[in-house]
Design an enzyme around this catalytic site. Structure first.
Site, short mmCIF file in Angstrom:
data_model
loop_
_atom_site.label_atom_id
_atom_site.label_comp_id
_atom_site.label_asym_id
_atom_site.label_seq_id
_atom_site.Cartn_x
_atom_site.Cartn_y
_atom_site.Cartn_z
N CYS A 22 57.42 -1.14 20.57
CA CYS A 22 57.03 -0.03 20.10
C CYS A 22 55.44 0.37 19.81
CB CYS A 22 57.77 -0.70 18.54
SG CYS A 22 57.90 1.63 17.66
N CYS A 71 53.69 2.60 17.65
CA CYS A 71 54.22 3.27 16.82
C CYS A 71 54.10 2.59 15.69
CB CYS A 71 55.15 4.26 16.00
SG CYS A 71 55.66 4.99 17.39
N CYS A 90 62.05 -2.04 22.07
CA CYS A 90 62.64 -0.51 22.71
C CYS A 90 63.81 -0.86 23.51
CB CYS A 90 61.50 0.52 22.67
SG CYS A 90 62.50 2.67 22.90
N CYS A 111 64.19 -0.60 19.31
CA CYS A 111 64.54 -1.46 18.35
C CYS A 111 65.96 -1.37 18.10
CB CYS A 111 63.14 -0.88 17.59
SG CYS A 111 63.45 0.44 16.62
N CYS A 116 64.17 6.04 14.60
CA CYS A 116 63.09 5.92 15.25
C CYS A 116 61.82 6.41 14.54
CB CYS A 116 63.45 6.83 16.35
SG CYS A 116 62.49 6.85 17.89
FE1 SF4 Z 1 60.07 2.49 18.85
FE2 SF4 Z 1 61.43 4.76 18.12
FE3 SF4 Z 1 61.79 2.61 20.50
FE4 SF4 Z 1 62.07 1.75 18.07
S1 SF4 Z 1 63.67 3.03 18.98
S2 SF4 Z 1 61.23 1.22 19.61
S3 SF4 Z 1 60.88 3.38 16.62
S4 SF4 Z 1 59.88 4.29 20.53
#
Ligand code: SF4
Length: 149
Positions: free
Chosen positions: A88, A90, A107, A109, A118
């Site tokens: 991820c 972020c 991802c 996750c 997310c």
């Molecule tokens: Fe990041 Fe969203 Fe992927 Fe989870 S689902 S790893 S929060 S981009």
């Protein structure tokens, strides 16, 4: 719709660049950590296709601002290139390699898989104020919306 407010930093090794980022809601209080090097086109394409497929499969939608979607896809691609896994983009990690190996934040996750959460706003449920109507994004859209970064 709530106002979108930029609270994203584009980093080169977590340094902030001077390029204005696409908007991210301020109430999330987070920073998008994205490509410190340009990801390969191949990985961007892999993550673009993955994102489209997973949005369909999970019944989620991309953000109304495809710039957000594009930045996250490129961040995932960069991690795929550098870590071998789409960690991820972020979150901050003390040890990215260890996190990628552990897998919780690869991802999609665990929070996404279990609760459709997310925090990157890549996959949004229909009731989210920032959800658009698309489950597709073209490579041209990604290029266009990230060309000045
Ligand atoms: Fe990041 Fe969203 Fe992927 Fe989870 S689902 S790893 S929060 S981009």
């Amino acid at each position: 719709m709530k106002a979108l407010q930029a609270s994203t930093s584009y980093s080169v090794g977590f340094g902030i660049s001077s390029v204005a980022p696409p908007p991210i809601p301020s109430h999330h209080h987070r920073h998008l950590i994205v490509a410190k090097v340009e990801p390969t086109e191949k990985s961007v394409e892999v993550m673009r296709k993955f994102s489209e497929q997973y949005a369909r499969r999970s019944g989620t939608y991309f953000c109304v601002d495809k710039g957000v979607t594009s930045v996250v896809i490129k961040g995932l691609a960069e991690h795929k290139d550098t870590l071998g896994a789409p960690l991820c983009p972020c979150r901050h990690y003390d040890d990215k390699a260890a996190e990628a190996q552990q897998g919780f934040w690869n991802c999609p996750c665990v929070p996404m898989r279990e609760r459709k959460e997310c925090h990157c706003m890549l996959f949004l449920t229909a009731d989210n104020d920032f959800a658009g109507q698309d489950q597709t994004i073209s490579s041209e859209e990604i290029k266009e919306s990230t060309s000045n970064m």
